[in-house]
Design a protein around this motif. Structure first.
Motif, short mmCIF file in Angstrom:
data_model
loop_
_atom_site.label_atom_id
_atom_site.label_comp_id
_atom_site.label_asym_id
_atom_site.label_seq_id
_atom_site.Cartn_x
_atom_site.Cartn_y
_atom_site.Cartn_z
N ALA A 34 0.83 -1.21 0.00
CA ALA A 34 0.00 0.00 0.00
C ALA A 34 0.86 1.26 0.00
N VAL A 35 1.95 1.24 0.77
CA VAL A 35 2.87 2.39 0.81
C VAL A 35 3.45 2.64 -0.57
N MET A 36 3.82 1.56 -1.27
CA MET A 36 4.35 1.74 -2.63
C MET A 36 3.28 2.31 -3.55
N GLY A 37 2.03 1.93 -3.35
CA GLY A 37 0.95 2.48 -4.16
C GLY A 37 0.78 3.98 -3.93
N PHE A 38 0.80 4.40 -2.66
CA PHE A 38 0.70 5.82 -2.35
C PHE A 38 1.92 6.58 -2.88
N GLY A 39 3.08 5.95 -2.76
CA GLY A 39 4.29 6.58 -3.29
C GLY A 39 4.23 6.79 -4.79
#
Length: 293
Positions: A228-233
């Motif tokens: 999810a963090v990579m998606g937001f990034g």
């Protein structure tokens, strides 16, 4: 050509990239140490995640951890993978992109760095005890401690022996092992030209998820949070790039209207006056031709 398009298509200087990556990684590593929270709070968060997983039937950590613990042929390579691939594969993919896909490199690097800083926010807001540090009554075995005689790590995470104090062992949520592996997988799948590179791109993130759970370093929901963090990034990559370009353009000396800068630094001469050593121009109206010799 549009200045922004020219920047995107131009390969950055290798030394400036190396310095930038070193600064961001140092800030990330230092930040992990500075955000150490209360141990009991981290344990409570870990137990809450475990309860949620059991409620949703997502608790794959226990069977994988038992398998890795009982089978050294699986547990030992998994420990080596956890302790090293995170720091080897990611830089290797960055270097590969820098040399082979320079037009794609800047956006890919910005995505990775933005996501990493978001992960640091997660460590700050939600310090989490990994499964291996929970009380033994919860059924987890620290495989890295069990097989520490086979590697350079000790009983304190994947840090070299005697350097456990240099890492924050309660920064399990989100799992950036999984996040970085996902980034590597996307790069290999999207920009690799061979079936082998695409297969590696698909397999590496999946293998990492299994490794982080089997070694009891992360919960399954840590892995989900890492993705999810990579998606937001990824969503923040374009705005972050535009912001950096804007700052860079403001800091760059401005040359108005496309005119060439004055060599004299803005100083002008009066009519007929010359700088020392300046030759006379034969075409000048004030100069008389030199007599023929």
């Amino acid at each position: 050509m549009n200045p922004r398009a020219a920047r995107i298509g131009r390969r950055p200087r290798w030394w400036s990239e190396l310095l930038l990556i070193a600064v961001v990684y140092a800030a990330y590593s230092g930040g992990r140490l500075l955000v150490r929270g209360d141990t009991q709070t981290a344990v409570d968060h870990g137990l809450a995640i475990l309860r949620i997983e059991k409620l949703l039937y997502l608790n794959a950590e226990h069977p994988l951890n038992r398998l890795f613990t009982a089978t050294p042929a699986l547990g030992i390579p998994a420990d080596f993978a956890y302790a090293s691939l995170h720091y080897l594969v990611t830089p290797a993919v960055l270097v590969w992109l820098f040399h082979r896909r320079p037009a794609r490199y800047r956006a890919a690097r910005t995505w990775l760095m933005t996501s990493t800083l978001l992960g640091l926010v997660g460590f700050t807001l939600l310090p989490t005890c990994p499964p291996r540090l929970l009380d033994a009554s919860h059924g987890f075995v620290d495989t890295m401690a069990q097989f520490s005689s086979y590697g350079w790590w000790g009983a304190e995470a994947s840090a070299p022996r005697g350097m456990g104090a240099m890492t924050n062992q309660y920064a399990a949520m989100p799992s950036l092992h999984v996040g970085w592996a996902l980034w590597c997988g996307v790069m290999l799948w999207r920009y690799g030209r061979t079936p082998a590179s695409k297969a590696l791109g698909a397999a590496y993130p999946l293998l990492t998820v299994i490794v982080v759970m089997g070694t009891a370093n992360h919960y399954f929901l840590d892995a989900v949070a890492g993705a999810a963090v990579m998606g937001f990034g990824l969503l923040l990559t374009a705005p972050a790039t535009r912001l950096v370009d804007r700052i860079r353009d403001r800091l760059r000396p401005v040359v108005g209207g496309g005119r060439s800068p004055l060599v004299s630094g803005g100083c002008e001469t009066s009519a007929g006056e010359r700088f020392p050593g300046q030759r006379s121009s034969p075409s000048s109206a004030d100069d008389t031709p030199a007599p023929a010799r």
